[in-house]
Each structure stands twice: as structure tokens, then as C-alpha cells.
Enzyme design. Structure first.
Site, PDB file in Angstrom:
ATOM      1  N   SER A  87      38.151  38.845  39.678  1.00 12.96           N
ATOM      2  CA  SER A  87      37.881  38.204  38.385  1.00 12.96           C
ATOM      3  C   SER A  87      38.216  39.056  37.162  1.00 12.96           C
ATOM      4  O   SER A  87      38.130  38.564  36.032  1.00 12.96           O
ATOM      5  CB  SER A  87      36.419  37.755  38.319  1.00 12.96           C
ATOM      6  OG  SER A  87      36.240  36.569  39.068  1.00 12.96           O
ATOM      7  N   LYS A 225      34.603  43.507  31.929  1.00 10.85           N
ATOM      8  CA  LYS A 225      34.726  42.376  32.845  1.00 10.85           C
ATOM      9  C   LYS A 225      34.569  42.882  34.266  1.00 10.85           C
ATOM     10  O   LYS A 225      35.238  43.833  34.681  1.00 10.85           O
ATOM     11  CB  LYS A 225      36.088  41.675  32.699  1.00 10.85           C
ATOM     12  CG  LYS A 225      36.210  40.438  33.588  1.00 10.85           C
ATOM     13  CD  LYS A 225      35.311  39.326  33.109  1.00 10.85           C
ATOM     14  CE  LYS A 225      35.107  38.234  34.165  1.00 10.85           C
ATOM     15  NZ  LYS A 225      34.117  38.588  35.195  1.00 10.85           N
ATOM     16  N   THR A 226      33.665  42.244  34.998  1.00  7.21           N
ATOM     17  CA  THR A 226      33.475  42.575  36.413  1.00  7.21           C
ATOM     18  C   THR A 226      34.398  41.724  37.277  1.00  7.21           C
ATOM     19  O   THR A 226      34.965  40.719  36.832  1.00  7.21           O
ATOM     20  CB  THR A 226      32.023  42.303  36.851  1.00  7.21           C
ATOM     21  OG1 THR A 226      31.710  40.930  36.562  1.00  7.21           O
ATOM     22  CG2 THR A 226      31.047  43.225  36.156  1.00  7.21           C
ATOM     23  N   GLY A 227      34.504  42.128  38.530  1.00  6.63           N
ATOM     24  CA  GLY A 227      35.242  41.345  39.523  1.00  6.63           C
ATOM     25  C   GLY A 227      34.745  41.721  40.899  1.00  6.63           C
ATOM     26  O   GLY A 227      34.513  42.902  41.170  1.00  6.63           O
TER      27      GLY A 227
END
Length: 278
Positions: A87, A225-227
Site C-alpha cells: 500500500s 504511508k504504511t503498507g
């Protein structure tokens, strides 16, 4: 080249030389294939001793000061290893969506299709901004389909995003599939976003940076932003930048874990290094 520079105005010379420098860096990144060039020369790269923060979990962190171009790296070998972005690709996807007018602005809403998904927060209508915040995959899959394969490939190639391979399907190539990028390359991509040097309008780059804000205090503004690889939760990312009163730092973390764990490590290190002050 000397003759060309001679007839240019001073301001034009500076712009031309800056573009030439960026182009040279882009070629270097392509030649290295892993974003090793993003780590800078040996004189500007130092080891980051943060073993305790990773607590035995395999991973890497790239931390760069944009004030003095100093780069600090934990696990340099892994920092050059390409992995699926999951993501974190939403950052690039949002930029491409805005630039191609596949989405009007950060407030445009897509209606939920009624399909129950993994997380309750996904099961509702979302805007570009809220889908970034909640990491609602379905919104960005729909956005990618609207952008289309031709334009998506054009922009992914133009920004030299990792291996630039979107063959895994227009709505899945970044999810445990064909697209791969290293932590060093992620840091380089975020740096260009901070400096608004990506091939997108300044307005769209400012919009996406604003969408990435996760914590805003008097002393700092944290954008990130994480993923997470949802199939096994065995790969987690946290990429972004932090603005302080004195300078801006870019960071990129990936671990054999979840995006939340990667974020926790990044925040712990930023606090330990006195970059993020309470």
C-alpha cells in the site's frame, strides 16, 4: 555543452544544470537497478545503529537529512533489495490519478460497492484522502483501472518506480505481485516528492503530501504511508518524511512484519535521534 551554457541567462543555466543533475541521478538508479545510488557516496553514508528498535526482526531503515544530504542506513544490503511496495504505492497511485484526471481532487468520493472486506474501515464510501488514510485498497484499485494500463506504465516508468513492472495486472501489480522497489529507492522517491521534483504538477504533489500527514504538532509534521503484505503479514513498510523547525528528514523502513510494526520502529528511531520531539 560549454557553448550552450555561454548563451544562457544565469537563471536558465541553473535550471538546466539542475535538470541535468536529476537526469544523471535517474540514469545511475537505472544502472544500479536497486536504488543503491540513492544512498549517496561513502562520505555521506553512515551506519544506523538501531538494532534494539528492530528487536531481532529482519528489516532495514534509510534515514536522510535533506539539509546536509547525510544518509543513515540500518542493514545496507537489505536497503538495496527490491520488495513489493504493497500500500505504499498509494502515494504514486494518487499522484498519477490526479495528474491524469482519473480523480478530480482529494475530496472526490467513490461509492462503496457493498462487498465486505478485511477491515471495517474499508466498508464505506471513501475519498482519495480518506482511502489513503485508511489504506482502503479497493478505492485505489478502482483508481488504477480508471487510469488504465497505458498511462499507468508511462508514469511508473517516468518516475522510475522500482523495477517499473506492472505486468501483474492493472489493479494488483503492487500487491505481492510484479512491481518491486527497494527501501533506498523509496527514500529517493519520497525525497523527490518533498522537493516537488517528480513529473507531476506542484499542485498535485502538494495535495498528496498533505494527504500523507499523520501527526501534526508545534515541533514537527509527520507525513507517512504504511503498507502490509496481507497474504501473510510477512512484509511491512513505512515510508515518508518529517518536517521540523530546523530541517526535513526522509525515511523508509521495511521489515518481516506489518506496516504498523514498521511505523512503530520509524517513530521510535525518530524520537531516539531527537528528530521527533514531544
Amino acid at each position: 555543452m560549454t557553448e550552450i551554457l555561454f548563451y544562457m541567462k544565469e537563471e536558465e543555466k541553473m535550471k538546466w544544470m539542475r535538470r541535468a543533475g536529476i537526469a544523471a541521478l535517474s540514469v545511475l538508479l537505472l544502472l544500479t537497478g536497486t536504488g543503491a545510488g540513492a544512498l549517496g557516496g561513502k562520505e555521506n553514508t553512515k551506519d544506523l545503529h538501531i538494532e534494539e528498535a528492530f528487536a531481532g526482526t529482519e528489516g532495514t531503515m534509510v534515514l536522510k537529512s535533506l539539509k546536509n544530504d547525510k544518509v543513515y542506513v540500518y542493514n545496507k544490503e537489505r536497503s538495496k533489495e527490491r520488495l513489493t511496495p504493497e500500500s505504499t504505492f498509494k502515494v504514486a497511485n494518487a499522484l498519477i490519478g490526479l495528474e491524469t484526471a482519473a480523480v478530480r481532487d482529494e475530496y472526490e468520493v467513490k461509492r462503496w460497492d457493498g462487498v465486505e472486506r478485511e477491515f471495517e474501515s474499508w466498508n464505506r464510501d471513501h475519498s482519495l484522502a480518506s482511502a489513503m488514510r485508511e489504506s482502503a485498497i479497493w478505492f485505489y484499485q478502482d483508481l488504477a483501472r480508471t487510469i488504465g494500463e497505458k498511462k499507468m506504465q508511462e508514469y511508473v516508468s517516468n518516475i522510475q518506480y522500482g523495477n517499473q513492472d506492472i505486468s501483474g495486472g492493472i489493479d494488483a501489480f503492487w500487491l505481492d505481485s510484479s512491481l518491486k522497489i527497494s527501501a533506498a529507492e523509496q527514500a529517493d522517491f519520497i525525497e523527490k516528492l518533498v522537493e516537488e521534483e517528480l513529473p507531476f504538477s506542484q499542485k498535485n504533489q502538494k495535495t498528496v503530501k498533505r494527504m500523507m500527514i499523520q501527526d501534526e504538532q508545534d515541533q514537527f509534521i509527520l507525513h507517512g504511508k504504511t503498507g502490509s503484505r496481507l497474504s501473510d503479514m510477512g512484509l511491512g513498510w513505512y515510508v515518508g518524511f518529517i518536517e521540523t523547525e530546523k530541517e526535513t528528514w526522509v525515511f523508509s523502513v521495511n521489515i518481516d512484519g506489518t506496516g504498523t510494526e514498521a511505523k512503530n520502529i520509524a517513530v521510535e528511531v525518530l524520537k531516539e535521534k531527537r528528530i521527533m520531539k514531544d
